[in-house]
Scaffold this motif. Structure first.
Motif, short mmCIF file in Angstrom:
data_model
loop_
_atom_site.label_atom_id
_atom_site.label_comp_id
_atom_site.label_asym_id
_atom_site.label_seq_id
_atom_site.Cartn_x
_atom_site.Cartn_y
_atom_site.Cartn_z
N LEU A 1 31.41 81.58 25.44
CA LEU A 1 30.98 82.86 26.01
C LEU A 1 29.46 83.00 26.04
CD1 LEU A 1 33.58 85.23 24.27
CD2 LEU A 1 33.55 84.60 26.68
N SER A 2 28.75 81.88 25.89
CA SER A 2 27.29 81.93 25.73
C SER A 2 26.60 82.62 26.91
CB SER A 2 26.74 80.52 25.54
OG SER A 2 27.10 79.69 26.64
N ASP A 3 27.01 82.29 28.14
CA ASP A 3 26.37 82.90 29.31
C ASP A 3 26.55 84.41 29.34
OD1 ASP A 3 25.51 80.45 30.13
OD2 ASP A 3 27.18 80.11 31.51
N ASN A 4 27.74 84.86 28.94
CA ASN A 4 28.03 86.29 28.95
C ASN A 4 27.28 87.02 27.84
OD1 ASN A 4 30.64 86.28 30.88
ND2 ASN A 4 30.74 84.54 29.49
N LEU A 5 27.10 86.36 26.68
CA LEU A 5 26.40 86.99 25.56
C LEU A 5 24.89 87.07 25.84
CD1 LEU A 5 28.30 85.27 22.62
CD2 LEU A 5 28.39 87.69 23.19
N ASN A 6 24.35 86.07 26.53
CA ASN A 6 22.92 86.08 26.84
C ASN A 6 22.56 87.19 27.83
OD1 ASN A 6 22.39 83.89 25.18
ND2 ASN A 6 22.74 82.39 26.81
N GLN A 7 23.45 87.44 28.76
CA GLN A 7 23.20 88.48 29.76
C GLN A 7 24.51 89.19 30.09
OE1 GLN A 7 21.18 87.08 33.26
NE2 GLN A 7 21.35 89.04 34.33
N PRO A 8 24.89 90.18 29.28
CA PRO A 8 26.16 90.89 29.51
C PRO A 8 26.21 91.51 30.91
CG PRO A 8 25.26 91.46 27.37
CD PRO A 8 24.20 90.68 28.08
N GLY A 9 27.35 91.35 31.56
CA GLY A 9 27.55 91.96 32.88
C GLY A 9 27.01 91.16 34.03
N ARG A 10 26.50 89.95 33.79
CA ARG A 10 25.88 89.18 34.87
C ARG A 10 26.89 88.75 35.93
NH1 ARG A 10 24.02 83.34 32.68
NH2 ARG A 10 23.56 83.16 34.91
N PHE A 11 28.17 88.70 35.58
CA PHE A 11 29.18 88.24 36.54
C PHE A 11 29.92 89.40 37.22
CE2 PHE A 11 28.83 84.83 33.32
CZ PHE A 11 28.37 83.82 34.15
N ASN A 12 29.55 90.64 36.89
CA ASN A 12 30.16 91.80 37.54
C ASN A 12 29.59 91.94 38.95
OD1 ASN A 12 31.49 92.29 35.16
ND2 ASN A 12 30.14 93.93 34.50
N SER A 13 30.45 92.22 39.91
CA SER A 13 30.01 92.41 41.29
C SER A 13 29.69 93.86 41.60
CB SER A 13 31.09 91.90 42.26
OG SER A 13 32.31 92.62 42.07
N CYS A 14 30.13 94.78 40.72
CA CYS A 14 29.87 96.20 40.91
C CYS A 14 30.03 96.92 39.58
CB CYS A 14 30.81 96.80 41.96
SG CYS A 14 32.58 96.50 41.60
N TYR A 15 29.56 98.15 39.50
CA TYR A 15 29.68 98.94 38.28
C TYR A 15 31.12 99.41 38.12
CZ TYR A 15 24.60 99.07 37.96
OH TYR A 15 23.29 98.72 37.85
N GLY A 16 31.67 99.18 36.90
CA GLY A 16 33.06 99.54 36.64
C GLY A 16 33.95 98.34 36.47
N GLU A 17 33.36 97.14 36.55
CA GLU A 17 34.11 95.90 36.32
C GLU A 17 33.85 95.39 34.92
OE1 GLU A 17 35.00 93.25 40.27
OE2 GLU A 17 33.06 93.00 39.30
N CYS A 18 34.80 94.58 34.42
CA CYS A 18 34.63 93.86 33.16
C CYS A 18 35.04 92.42 33.41
CB CYS A 18 35.47 94.49 32.04
SG CYS A 18 35.35 93.62 30.46
N VAL A 19 34.06 91.62 33.82
CA VAL A 19 34.33 90.23 34.22
C VAL A 19 33.52 89.29 33.35
CG1 VAL A 19 34.18 88.54 36.08
CG2 VAL A 19 34.80 90.91 36.59
N ILE A 20 34.17 88.27 32.83
CA ILE A 20 33.48 87.22 32.08
C ILE A 20 33.83 85.87 32.67
CG2 ILE A 20 33.47 88.54 29.92
CD1 ILE A 20 35.66 86.51 28.98
N VAL A 21 32.95 84.91 32.50
CA VAL A 21 33.19 83.53 32.94
C VAL A 21 33.07 82.63 31.72
CG1 VAL A 21 32.36 81.64 34.36
CG2 VAL A 21 32.35 83.97 35.27
N LEU A 22 34.13 81.85 31.48
CA LEU A 22 34.18 80.97 30.32
C LEU A 22 33.68 79.58 30.67
CD1 LEU A 22 37.78 81.81 29.04
CD2 LEU A 22 35.64 82.82 28.26
N ASN A 23 33.30 78.84 29.64
CA ASN A 23 33.08 77.41 29.79
C ASN A 23 34.47 76.77 29.77
OD1 ASN A 23 32.59 74.64 29.39
ND2 ASN A 23 30.64 75.07 28.38
#
Length: 327
Positions: free
Chosen positions: A164-186
Motif C-alpha cells: 500500500l506504499s503508493d496510497n500511504l505516500n499520497q492518500p487519494g491519488r487514485f480517486n477520480s472524483c470526490y466521494g470515492e475510496c479507491v486504492i491500488v495494490l502492488n
C-alpha cells in the motif's frame, strides 16, 4: 432549491468534481447491513472467548495453543474493526476523507495477512510435532513460539506498508472524483507474498503431515497390543498429536476454501469493481473465515467447550480458577 441532478452527487457544492451516487436497492442494502452486523458481533464474541480461554487457563498454555491465540487475536480484530468498516462501503459515497480510506485498507491487510502467516506457523508446528517429535519440545518451546508470533505481526505490518506504499505516500491519488475510496495494490507482491508462497507452504506441509499421520496410525493399530508400558505412553502421545493434526487440518481446509476464491478470481484476470455482487461475495467469503475458526474449535475441541462453559457461568472469577482442569 436543490435540483435532482445535485441530489445525485456526493458533494453537490463541488459540482463536476464530485462523484455521483450509485445507491443500492434498499432491501439489498438493509440485508447486507444486518448480515454483516450479526457476523461482526458473532466473530468478535467467539474469538474473544478463545482469547480468554487460552489466556486464563494454565493448562492451555501450550505452544500450539499460543499460535491459536495469535490467530484468534487477528480474527477478533477482523470482527471488531474490519467488518464494521466494511459496512461503510455499502454507502454510495465515501465521506471520511482520503487518509481514513487508506487506513481502512491498511488495517485489514495487517489482520488478514496475520491470519495467513499464523496458519503457516500452525502448519509448521504440526509438521514438526508429527514428523520429528523428539526435537519438537526444543524447536517449538513457548519462548520460541512467542518470538515467532512477534515476528509474524511485524512482518504483516511491513507487508501492508509495501503493498500500500503508493496510497500511504499520497492518500487519494487514485480517486477520480470526490466521494470515492479507491486504492491500488502492488498486485505482484500481494499475489506472491500473500497467496502463492504461504498457501503452497501450508499445502505441502499438511500433505506431509497427513502422510506420516496415516503411517503412524496404521503402525499403532498393528502393534498396540504388544507394546510395553513406556511404549504405550508413547503411543498415547502420538495419538494425541495425530488427533490435533487432524483437527487443525479441518481449520486449514476451511481457511483454503475461504481464501483461495478471491485470489483465483484475481489470477484469472477478471476485473472486480467495488460495490458489485461478486466483489461483495468474495470479501464476505474472505472475512467469514474469522468467524468459522472458533466455530470449528467448538465442535472439535472439548477443552474449548468446557472453557466456554466456565467463562459463561463466571466460574473463572473464582479463586484458583486458572488451575482448573479443562482437558
Amino acid at each position: 432549491m436543490e435540483t435532482l441532478e445535485d441530489s445525485e452527487l456526493c458533494f453537490p457544492h463541488l459540482l463536476n468534481a464530485s462523484c455521483r451516487k450509485q445507491a443500492r436497492p434498499h432491501f439489498e442494502a438493509m440485508l447486507i447491513y444486518v448480515l454483516l452486523s450479526c457476523i461482526s458481533l458473532l466473530t468478535a464474541s467467539l474469538n474473544l472467548l478463545v482469547i480468554v480461554s487460552i489466556s486464563h487457563f494454565r493448562q492451555l498454555h501450550t505452544s500450539t495453543n499460543l499460535l491459536l491465540l495469535s490467530l484468534a487475536v487477528s480474527d477478533f480484530l477482523v470482527g471488531l474493526i474490519v467488518m464494521p468498516f466494511q459496512i461503510l462501503l455499502i454507502e454510495p459515497c465515501w465521506f471520511l476523507g482520503d487518509l481514513v480510506c487508506t487506513l481502512y485498507f491498511f488495517v485489514p491487510y495487517i489482520t488478514i495477512s496475520a491470519s495467513v502467516v499464523n496458519m503457516v506457523l500452525i502448519s509448521v508446528d504440526r509438521y514438526v510435532a508429527i514428523c520429528d517429535p523428539f526435537s519438537y519440545a526444543t524447536t517449538f518451546s513457548q519462548k520460541a513460539v512467542k518470538l515467532c508470533i512477534l515476528l509474524c505481526w511485524l512482518y504483516c505490518v511491513m507487508y501492508s506498508f509495501m503493498i500500500l506504499s503508493d496510497n500511504l505516500n499520497q492518500p487519494g491519488r487514485f480517486n477520480s472524483c470526490y466521494g470515492e475510496c479507491v486504492i491500488v495494490l502492488n498486485g505482484v507482491l500481494d499475489l506472491v507474498l500473500g497467496f502463492i508462497i504461504p498457501i503452497s507452504a501450508i499445502i505441502i506441509l499438511y500433505v506431509r503431515v497427513f502422510a506420516v499421520a496415516v503411517s503412524q496410525a496404521r503402525s499403532m493399530r498393528s502393534h498396540v497390543a504388544a507394546v510395553k508400558l513406556q511404549r504405550s505412553l508413547t503411543v498415547t502421545v502420538r495419538k494425541s498429536e495425530i488427533k490435533a493434526a487432524k483437527t487443525l487440518g479441518v481449520t486449514v481446509v476451511v481457511f483454503l476454501m475461504c481464501y483461495c476464491p478471491p485470489y483465483c478470481v484475481s489470477i484469472s484476470g477478471y476485473n472486480l469493481t467495488i460495490g458489485t455482487s461478486l466483489n461483495d461475495f468474495l470479501i464476505f467469503l474472505l472475512l467469514s473465515n474469522s468467524c468459522l475458526n472458533p466455530l470449528i474449535y467448538t465442535f472439535l475441541y472439548p477443552w474449548f467447550r468446557k472453557s466456554v462453559k466456565l467463562i459463561v457461568t463466571l466460574q473463572i472469577l473464582q479463586p484458583r480458577s486458572r488451575d482448573t482442569c479443562v482437558k
